[in-house]
Design a protein around this motif. Structure first.
Motif, mmCIF file in Angstrom:
data_model
loop_
_atom_site.group_PDB
_atom_site.id
_atom_site.type_symbol
_atom_site.label_atom_id
_atom_site.label_comp_id
_atom_site.label_asym_id
_atom_site.label_seq_id
_atom_site.Cartn_x
_atom_site.Cartn_y
_atom_site.Cartn_z
ATOM 1 N N LYS A 16 0.838 -1.199 0.000
ATOM 2 C CA LYS A 16 0.000 0.000 0.000
ATOM 3 C C LYS A 16 0.876 1.253 0.000
ATOM 4 C CE LYS A 16 -3.898 -2.144 2.414
ATOM 5 N NZ LYS A 16 -4.766 -2.078 3.614
ATOM 6 N N ASN A 17 0.312 2.328 -0.566
ATOM 7 C CA ASN A 17 1.002 3.624 -0.624
ATOM 8 C C ASN A 17 2.332 3.516 -1.379
ATOM 9 O OD1 ASN A 17 -1.073 4.760 0.966
ATOM 10 N ND2 ASN A 17 -0.010 4.120 2.840
ATOM 11 N N LEU A 18 2.310 2.778 -2.490
ATOM 12 C CA LEU A 18 3.504 2.690 -3.327
ATOM 13 C C LEU A 18 3.768 4.056 -3.959
ATOM 14 C CD1 LEU A 18 5.681 0.888 -4.652
ATOM 15 C CD2 LEU A 18 4.052 0.487 -6.508
ATOM 16 N N HIS A 19 4.941 4.607 -3.712
ATOM 17 C CA HIS A 19 5.268 5.958 -4.191
ATOM 18 C C HIS A 19 6.369 5.876 -5.236
ATOM 19 C CE1 HIS A 19 5.927 10.258 -4.227
ATOM 20 N NE2 HIS A 19 7.215 10.052 -4.021
ATOM 21 N N LEU A 20 6.093 6.475 -6.397
ATOM 22 C CA LEU A 20 7.082 6.602 -7.461
ATOM 23 C C LEU A 20 7.221 8.075 -7.809
ATOM 24 C CD1 LEU A 20 5.926 3.660 -9.748
ATOM 25 C CD2 LEU A 20 7.883 3.689 -8.213
ATOM 26 N N PRO A 21 8.433 8.564 -8.047
ATOM 27 C CA PRO A 21 8.613 10.005 -8.256
ATOM 28 C C PRO A 21 7.960 10.547 -9.512
ATOM 29 C CG PRO A 21 10.661 8.807 -8.650
ATOM 30 C CD PRO A 21 9.706 7.834 -8.050
ATOM 31 N N ARG A 22 7.996 9.809 -10.626
ATOM 32 C CA ARG A 22 7.474 10.332 -11.888
ATOM 33 C C ARG A 22 6.426 9.437 -12.535
ATOM 34 N NH1 ARG A 22 12.783 12.760 -15.053
ATOM 35 N NH2 ARG A 22 13.619 13.982 -13.311
ATOM 36 N N PHE A 23 6.049 8.363 -11.852
ATOM 37 C CA PHE A 23 5.081 7.440 -12.423
ATOM 38 C C PHE A 23 4.027 7.075 -11.383
ATOM 39 C CE2 PHE A 23 8.724 6.859 -15.169
ATOM 40 C CZ PHE A 23 8.168 6.637 -16.425
ATOM 41 N N THR A 24 2.937 6.549 -11.893
ATOM 42 C CA THR A 24 1.883 6.001 -11.050
ATOM 43 C C THR A 24 1.549 4.611 -11.568
ATOM 44 O OG1 THR A 24 0.940 8.188 -10.608
ATOM 45 C CG2 THR A 24 -0.470 6.287 -10.216
ATOM 46 N N LEU A 25 1.549 3.636 -10.662
ATOM 47 C CA LEU A 25 1.180 2.275 -11.043
ATOM 48 C C LEU A 25 -0.342 2.208 -11.112
ATOM 49 C CD1 LEU A 25 1.944 -0.658 -11.631
ATOM 50 C CD2 LEU A 25 1.915 -1.085 -9.174
ATOM 51 N N GLU A 26 -0.871 2.165 -12.334
ATOM 52 C CA GLU A 26 -2.318 2.170 -12.509
ATOM 53 C C GLU A 26 -2.932 0.803 -12.242
ATOM 54 O OE1 GLU A 26 -3.268 3.785 -16.372
ATOM 55 O OE2 GLU A 26 -3.572 5.749 -15.468
ATOM 56 N N LYS A 27 -2.365 -0.239 -12.829
ATOM 57 C CA LYS A 27 -2.899 -1.588 -12.644
ATOM 58 C C LYS A 27 -1.867 -2.604 -13.112
ATOM 59 C CE LYS A 27 -5.437 -1.104 -16.988
ATOM 60 N NZ LYS A 27 -6.752 -1.168 -17.644
ATOM 61 N N PHE A 28 -2.176 -3.860 -12.891
ATOM 62 C CA PHE A 28 -1.279 -4.942 -13.319
ATOM 63 C C PHE A 28 -2.128 -6.156 -13.664
ATOM 64 C CE2 PHE A 28 -1.585 -4.841 -8.715
ATOM 65 C CZ PHE A 28 -1.975 -6.130 -8.394
ATOM 66 N N LEU A 29 -1.586 -6.978 -14.556
ATOM 67 C CA LEU A 29 -2.266 -8.184 -14.999
ATOM 68 C C LEU A 29 -1.291 -9.349 -14.996
ATOM 69 C CD1 LEU A 29 -4.427 -7.019 -18.052
ATOM 70 C CD2 LEU A 29 -5.224 -7.623 -15.776
ATOM 71 N N THR A 30 -1.814 -10.520 -14.687
ATOM 72 C CA THR A 30 -1.025 -11.752 -14.739
ATOM 73 C C THR A 30 -1.411 -12.527 -15.989
ATOM 74 O OG1 THR A 30 -2.669 -12.901 -13.387
ATOM 75 C CG2 THR A 30 -0.815 -11.876 -12.247
ATOM 76 N N ASP A 31 -0.429 -13.213 -16.569
ATOM 77 C CA ASP A 31 -0.680 -13.947 -17.806
ATOM 78 C C ASP A 31 0.358 -15.049 -17.931
ATOM 79 O OD1 ASP A 31 -1.848 -14.691 -20.128
ATOM 80 O OD2 ASP A 31 -1.391 -12.865 -21.250
ATOM 81 N N TYR A 32 0.200 -15.860 -18.976
ATOM 82 C CA TYR A 32 1.125 -16.949 -19.265
ATOM 83 C C TYR A 32 1.853 -16.651 -20.569
ATOM 84 C CZ TYR A 32 -1.460 -19.451 -15.662
ATOM 85 O OH TYR A 32 -2.027 -19.815 -14.479
ATOM 86 N N CYS A 33 3.111 -17.080 -20.641
ATOM 87 C CA CYS A 33 3.943 -16.755 -21.805
ATOM 88 C C CYS A 33 4.831 -17.935 -22.179
ATOM 89 C CB CYS A 33 4.791 -15.508 -21.519
ATOM 90 S SG CYS A 33 5.794 -15.616 -20.004
#
Length: 449
Positions: free
Chosen positions: A205-222
């Motif tokens: 929680k409260n992940l802070h990045l100076p110039r970016f914002t983590l909007e979302k993430f997805l898991t997948d297979y490759c």
């Protein structure tokens, strides 16, 4: 009183006995843990080189379930196209050779700190550049063995991972950075990686990045196929949105201010040559320095970025303001030359009139034939010209607002300055409208995550 002393003595003795029995029970319990470990991991009883069997003891592939906890994301580098992340990595599988008696539920699991004691999946991060384990104060790793043979492996690691970026919309862009995990030696016939059911990826929680914002993430297979077989692979796609407020304050607003400052020369007097030249050259050099500073923080790419369009147009406007003064200066000298020529012509005409007047005064008695310069009113050619002039005078004229307004400024140089005061801001405003509508609309259109 004596009976009371006896009662407290008996109570104290019973307490000592119960504590001693509890300690003995704990010692015996720890001894039982040791016996269980020796029983399942003793010499000649377990071979860590052989993989576990498949589901329900079949000869199918071993199933390993993965989940991650992202503790922090340190840096996202545009120049190197990489990002650094610290995470707790966990993988869980079942090895029926490690089943043991839980002593009626009292022994929930066994804990190990040496990974080489049991079989381990050969997982590696395929887009890793650098990585290291954490060993302060002790190695941050553990292995838990459960009574049913389930094995949980957990470790804290820091990784620097490659993140290929598309910077065409920079700094109005979104970047997708992946974390890929695959088997190095075991094919899908022997080992299969699956995401843990439920919530396989967790972020602090409260992940802070100076110039970016983590909007979302997805898991997948490759899963990947090579000449040596098909290998199981998992990936996490992290969508980062660049914070535009920083670039608005540091790049866009200063560039706008420089362009507007360059327009100040349009309002200066045409004779203020040093002021107008120094203003144009200063703004041009400042804009060039700003552009070079922006490019220094970005990798050299072969395509045009959104920031390149902005800085290029702003630099063109500043350079155009400097060229406008050169044109004004040339027009001013041309106007001065024409004014001098008119003055000389008027002086010559006046001198010729004076000379003719003197000649008439001195030779008033002389008579000679002269061809009249002005035609007689009865001359047919004079009458025709007069009629044409009257027709032309009677024809209605359409008022031209621009010509009427420009007629207030007699010299061409002044007209150029006045036209520039209106043209430059209008064109720059039109460019802003096209720029922001194009790139903001394209940003929403290109989002395919």
């Amino acid at each position: 009183m004596g009976s009371g002393h006896y009662f407290w003595a008996i109570f104290y003795f019973a307490s000592l006995c119960s504590a001693s029995l509890a300690n003995n029970a704990k010692i015996n319990f720890r001894e039982k843990e040791k016996k269980v470990l020796d029983q399942i991991l003793g010499a000649g009883k377990y071979d860590a080189r052989i993989r576990p069997s498949g589901i329900n003891g079949t000869d199918g592939p071993a199933i390993v379930r993965i989940n991650l906890f992202v503790r922090s994301i340190m840096t996202i580098s545009d120049i190197k196209m990489e990002y650094s992340v610290q995470l707790t990595f966990r993988e869980q599988w079942t090895d029926e050779r490690l089943k043991f008696d839980d002593i009626q539920g009292r022994l929930k699991y066994l804990t190990l700190t040496e990974a080489n004691r049991v079989w381990m999946p050969d997982l590696f991060f395929s887009n890793e550049k650098e990585g290291h384990f954490h060993n302060i104060i002790m190695p941050n790793v553990y292995i838990r063995i459960f009574p049913n043979g389930s094995v949980l492996y957990s470790i804290r690691i820091s990784l620097t991972l490659a993140c290929p970026m598309n910077l065409k919309l920079y700094p109005l862009d979104r970047q997708i950075c992946s974390l890929r995990m695959a088997s190095y030696g075991w094919t899908t016939n022997d080992l299969v990686f699956l995401w843990k059911e439920g919530d396989p990826v967790q972020v602090v929680k409260n992940l802070h990045l100076p110039r970016f914002t983590l909007e979302k993430f997805l898991t997948d297979y490759c899963n990947s196929k090579t000449n040596t077989g098909e290998y199981s692979c998992l990936k996490v796609d992290l969508l980062f949105k660049r914070e535009f407020s920083y670039y608005l304050i540091q790049i866009y607003i200063p560039c706008c201010m420089l362009v507007i400052v360059s327009w100040v020369s349009f309002w200066l007097d045409q004779g203020a040559v040093p002021a107008r030249v120094s203003l144009g050259v200063t703004t041009l050099l400042t804009m060039a320095t700003q552009t070079s500073g922006i490019n220094a923080s970005l990798p050299p790419v072969s395509y045009t970025k959104a920031i390149d369009v902005w800085t290029g147009v702003c630099l063109t406007f500043v350079f155009g303001a400097l060229l406008e003064f050169a044109l004004v200066n040339y027009a001013s000298r041309s106007d001065m030359h024409k004014e001098n020529m008119k003055k000389k012509r008027r002086d010559l005409e006046q001198a010729s009139l004076d000379a003719a007047s003197d000649l008439l005064d001195t030779d008033s008695n002389a008579t000679f034939a002269m061809k009249p310069l002005v035609r007689h009113p009865g001359d047919p050619m004079a009458l025709e010209k007069r009629l044409q002039c009257e027709v032309h005078m009677q024809a209605p004229k359409r008022p031209n607002c621009c010509k009427t307004w420009l007629s207030k400024f007699p010299t061409r140089s002044k007209r150029i300055d006045v036209i520039s005061r209106i043209t430059f801001p209008l064109v720059f405003a039109l460019f802003n409208l096209v720029y922001w509508s194009t790139y903001l609309f394209r940003e929403e259109e290109d989002e395919t995550f």
